[in-house]
Design an enzyme around this catalytic site. Structure first.
Site, PDB file in Angstrom:
ATOM      1  CB  CYS A  79       4.780 -16.539 -48.238  1.00  0.00           C
ATOM      2  SG  CYS A  79       3.362 -15.449 -48.339  1.00  0.00           S
ATOM      3  CG  HIS A 165       4.835 -16.984 -43.140  1.00  0.00           C
ATOM      4  ND1 HIS A 165       5.920 -16.405 -43.742  1.00  0.00           N
ATOM      5  CD2 HIS A 165       3.746 -16.462 -43.740  1.00  0.00           C
ATOM      6  CE1 HIS A 165       5.505 -15.552 -44.668  1.00  0.00           C
ATOM      7  NE2 HIS A 165       4.183 -15.566 -44.683  1.00  0.00           N
ATOM      8  CD  GLU A 167       8.741 -17.771 -41.931  1.00  0.00           C
ATOM      9  OE1 GLU A 167       8.393 -18.906 -42.271  1.00  0.00           O
ATOM     10  OE2 GLU A 167       8.503 -16.757 -42.608  1.00  0.00           O
ATOM     11  CB  SER A 218      30.596  -1.373 -23.177  1.00  0.00           C
ATOM     12  OG  SER A 218      29.954  -2.620 -23.423  1.00  0.00           O
ATOM     13  N   GLY A 219      31.624  -3.580 -20.851  1.00  0.00           N
ATOM     14  CA  GLY A 219      31.070  -4.360 -19.745  1.00  0.00           C
ATOM     15  C   GLY A 219      29.924  -5.236 -20.211  1.00  0.00           C
ATOM     16  N   GLY A 220      29.417  -4.979 -21.405  1.00  0.00           N
ATOM     17  CA  GLY A 220      28.354  -5.812 -21.964  1.00  0.00           C
ATOM     18  C   GLY A 220      28.925  -7.124 -22.472  1.00  0.00           C
ATOM     19  CB  VAL A 221      27.287 -10.365 -23.252  1.00  0.00           C
ATOM     20  CG1 VAL A 221      26.296  -9.956 -24.318  1.00  0.00           C
ATOM     21  CG2 VAL A 221      27.751 -11.780 -23.496  1.00  0.00           C
ATOM     22  CG  ASP A 222      27.386  -8.055 -27.900  1.00  0.00           C
ATOM     23  OD1 ASP A 222      27.015  -9.178 -27.538  1.00  0.00           O
ATOM     24  OD2 ASP A 222      26.626  -7.163 -28.290  1.00  0.00           O
ATOM     25  CB  SER A 223      32.657  -5.039 -25.743  1.00  0.00           C
ATOM     26  OG  SER A 223      32.113  -4.786 -24.480  1.00  0.00           O
ATOM     27  CB  SER A 224      32.794  -8.970 -21.820  1.00  0.00           C
ATOM     28  OG  SER A 224      32.423  -7.787 -21.173  1.00  0.00           O
ATOM     29  CE  LYS A 360      23.304  -8.898 -26.307  1.00  0.00           C
ATOM     30  NZ  LYS A 360      24.027  -7.637 -26.501  1.00  0.00           N
TER      31      LYS A 360
END
Ligand code: XMP
Length: 504
Positions: A79, A165, A167, A218-224, A360
Site C-alpha cells: 500500500c 493488504h 497480511e 503471577s501464575g500467568g503463562v509469561d512469568s511462569s 504471546k
C-alpha cells in the site's frame, strides 16, 4: 536474520510481523524512517515497507532512508510502502478522489510472487491514492477492475509492491504471496519454538553468568515460563510469587506445585493481609490499582532486602509491549511500556527480558517445550490486580469469597462443557447491586453476579462470546445454588469497544 518490517503507521504492521513468523521466518519491526545502519544491523535478507495513514506526496510524509534502495536487499512495499517505491523510482502516484476500502478481486496475475494464486483471488483494499504511471521499465503483475496497478515489480524484480493488504485475513491468498516473497528472497525459515527456546536460553546464560536473578511470578503463562527458563538455563534465581489474597480459587497451590516440580526455586510471599488491609474501604478502581501497585513494590523490596542481593530482575515483557513503546511512526507509539512501576530503577536492578522478541502465542509454545502444564499454559489471562477489579465497590472478605466461588463455578462449567477454549477470557464480576428473588417461600435480597466471556486476539478489541444458552443456564443454576448469597446472574453482551473486558 529474517525480515525487517519498516513501520509507516499502518494499523496492520504488527500483523505483517505475525504472518512472516507464521511462515517460519524471523521478523522485526523498525520505525519507517530508521537509518539504513539500523536496518542492516539486523542482517535481514529482505525488507517489507508497511502501509500507513499518510500520502506519499505530503511534504513531511515519512520516507525510508534513501540508501535502503541501493542496499541490494529485496523490498516488498504494501500500500503506502508500494507507493514509496514507485515514487522513488520516478513513477506517479495520484489521489484517486474516493477512498477505496473493502474487498476486491484481482483480474489477472503473473510472476513468481503470485505462484499458486488464482487469477481472480479476492484481496483487501484500503487506500485513497494509487499508482497512476509506472516508473520506466517497471511492470504490472496484477490488476483489479478499478486499478491497473494492484501489484508491480521493478525491472530486475528486486522491488515489489502490492496495493492490497496480503497480511489481513480478508486476503485469503495473502499468506501464499508472502511465502513466495520470502522464498524468492531466500529468507531462512528457522523461526521455530525450539529455536526461540535455544535463543532465550543462550541469551540468559550469556547475559547473567553467575549473577543472581529475581523474578516475580503471577501464575500467568509469561512469568511462569520465564521462571522455568531460568531454572532450565541453570541460573541462580529466586521466583517470588506474591499471594495478594486476590487470586483465583486453587491458583496458588496449582502454581506452587507445577513450578516447584519443574525445578523453579519458588518462594510464596503471603501478603494477603497486607493487601486487604490497604484496600479496606476503597471503592475507586484507579485507587485500587494504585494501592496494589504500591504494595507489590513494598513486597518486592522486602524480598530483595531479605534474600538479596540480586543483580537482575527478570520480566516477561513481550514483543507487543516493545513495539508499542518504540516511539516511532504510527503504531509504534500507542502507549508507553508498562512494567512493574519503577521497580527496577528504585531497587537498582538490571532488567532481564528474554521474551522481548516473542508474541504471546510464541511464549505459549516455548512454555510447552519447557514442560509447563496446560492448565497454566492455556489459562485465560488474569489481571495483575486480580479479583480486586472484579468486585465493584468495596473489597471485603465476604465479597471476595463470593466472586472467587462464582468465577470457579463458571470456569469449571466451561471446562466440563468443553467450551473453555472458545473464550479468550471468561470471568465473574460481583456487582454492587442487590435484587429481589425468592428462595423456597421466602423473599430474598441477593447479590447480582455478572458473567463475562469474550473472544479476542490481543485484548485491544473483544467481542462477547456466543456461549451456548444451556452452558450459561448451567453456570447460573450452579452459582445460585452453591452460593446462597447470590440471587441473580446476568450475562454481559457488550463488546470492546465501547466496554472494556474487565468491569473496572
Ligand atoms: P480491559 O479491561 O482493559 O482488559 O479491556 C484488557 C486485558 O487486560 C487485563 N487487565 C489488566 N491486566 N493489570 C493487568 O495486568 C491491570 O490493571 C489490568 N486491567 C485489565 C484484562 O484482564 C484483559 O485481559
Amino acid at each position: 536474520m529474517g525480515v525487517v518490517i519498516l513501520d509507516f503507521g499502518s494499523q496492520y504492521t504488527r500483523l505483517i510481523a505475525r504472518r512472516v513468523r507464521e511462515l517460519g521466518a524471523y521478523s522485526v519491526i523498525l520505525p519507517g524512517t530508521a537509518p539504513v545502519e539500523r536496518i542492516l544491523a539486523e542482517a535481514p535478507q529482505a525488507v517489507i515497507l508497511s502501509g500507513g495513514p499518510r500520502t506519499v506526496f505530503e511534504p513531511d510524509a515519512p520516507k525510508p532512508d534513501a540508501r535502503l534502495y541501493a542496499s541490494g536487499l529485496p523490498l516488498l512495499g504494501i500500500c503506502y510502502g508500494m507507493q514509496l517505491l514507485v515514487q522513488h523510482a520516478g513513477g506517479e502516484v495520484r489521489d484517486v478522489g474516493t477512498r477505496s476500502y473493502g474487498a476486491d478481486r484481482l483480474a489477472r496475475v503473473e510472476g513468481p510472487l503470485f505462484r499458486g494464486i488464482e487469477p481472480n483471488a479476492p484481496v483487501w483494499m484500503s487506500h485513497s491514492t494509487a499508482v497512476a504511471a509506472l516508473p520506466k521499465g517497471w511492470r504490472g503483475l496484477a490488476a483489479t477492475d478499478a486499478n491497473p496497478y494492484a501489484a508491480v515489480a521493478s525491472p530486475d524484480g528486486r522491488m515489489l509492491g502490492v496495493q492490497f493488504h496480503p497480511e489481513v485475513i480478508h486476503t485469503p491468498s495473502g499468506g501464499v504471496l508472502l511465502d513466495n516473497f520470502l522464498t524468492a528472497a531466500a529468507v531462512p525459515r528457522d523461526w521455530t519454538p525450539e529455536a526461540s527456546l535455544e535463543r532465550a536460553l543462550a541469551y540468559v546464560r550469556e547475559r547473567v553468568g553467575k549473577a543472581r536473578v529475581l523474578v516475580g511470578v503471577s501464575g500467568g503463562v509469561d512469568s511462569s515460563a520465564l521462571a522455568l527458563l531460568l531454572a532450565r538455563a541453570g541460573i541462580d534465581h529466586l521466583a517470588a510469587f506474591v499471594d495478594h489474597g486476590l487470586l483465583r480459587e486453587g491458583e496458588r497451590a496449582e502454581v506452587e506445585r507445577a513450578l516447584s516440580a519443574l525445578g523453579v526455586r519458588l518462594e510464596t510471599v503471603d501478603a494477603s493481609t497486607q493487601f486487604l488491609d490497604a484496600l479496606r474501604g476503597v471503592e475507586d478502581p484507579e485507587e485500587k490499582r494504585h494501592i496494589i501497585g504500591r504494595e507489590f513494590v513494598a513486597v518486592f523490596r522486602g524480598v530483595a532486602r531479605e534474600r538479596g542481593p540480586f543483580r537482575f530482575l527478570a520480566q516477561g515483557t513481550l514483543y507487543p509491549d516493545v513495539i508499542e513503546s518504540a516511539g516511532g511512526e504510527g503504531t509504534a507509539n500507542i502507549k508507553s511500556h508498562h512494567n512493574v512501576g519503577g521497580l527496577p530503577a528504585a531497587l537498582g536492578f538490571e532488567l532481564l527480558e528474554p521474551f522481548r522478541t516473542l508474541f504471546k502465542d510464541e511464549v505459549r509454545e516455548v512454555a510447552r517445550l519447557l514442560g509447563l502444564p496446560d492448565e497454566i499454559r492455556l489459562r485465560h489471562p488474569f489481571p495483575g490486580p486480580g479479583l480486586a477489579v472484579r468486585i465493584l465497590g468495596e473489597i471485603t472478605q465476604e465479597r471476595l469469597d463470593i466472586v472467587r466461588r462464582a468465577d470457579a463455578i463458571f470456569i469449571d462449567t466451561l471446562r466440563k462443557r468443553g467450551v473453555y477454549g472458545d473464550a479468550w477470557q471468561a470471568l465473574a464480576v460481583l456487582t454492587p447491586i442487590r435484587s429481589v428473588g425468592v428462595a423456597g417461600d421466602e423473599r430474598r435480597y441477593g447479590h447480582v453476579v455478572a458473567l463475562r466471556a469474550v473472544t479476542s486476539v490481543d485484548a485491544m478489541t473483544a467481542d462477547w462470546a456466543r456461549l451456548p444458552h444451556d452452558v450459561l443456564d448451567e453456570a447460573a443454576q450452579r452459582i445460585t445454588r452453591e452460593i446462597p448469597e447470590v440471587g441473580r446472574v446476568v450475562y454481559d453482551i457488550t463488546s470492546k469497544p465501547p466496554a472494556t473486558i474487565e468491569w473496572e
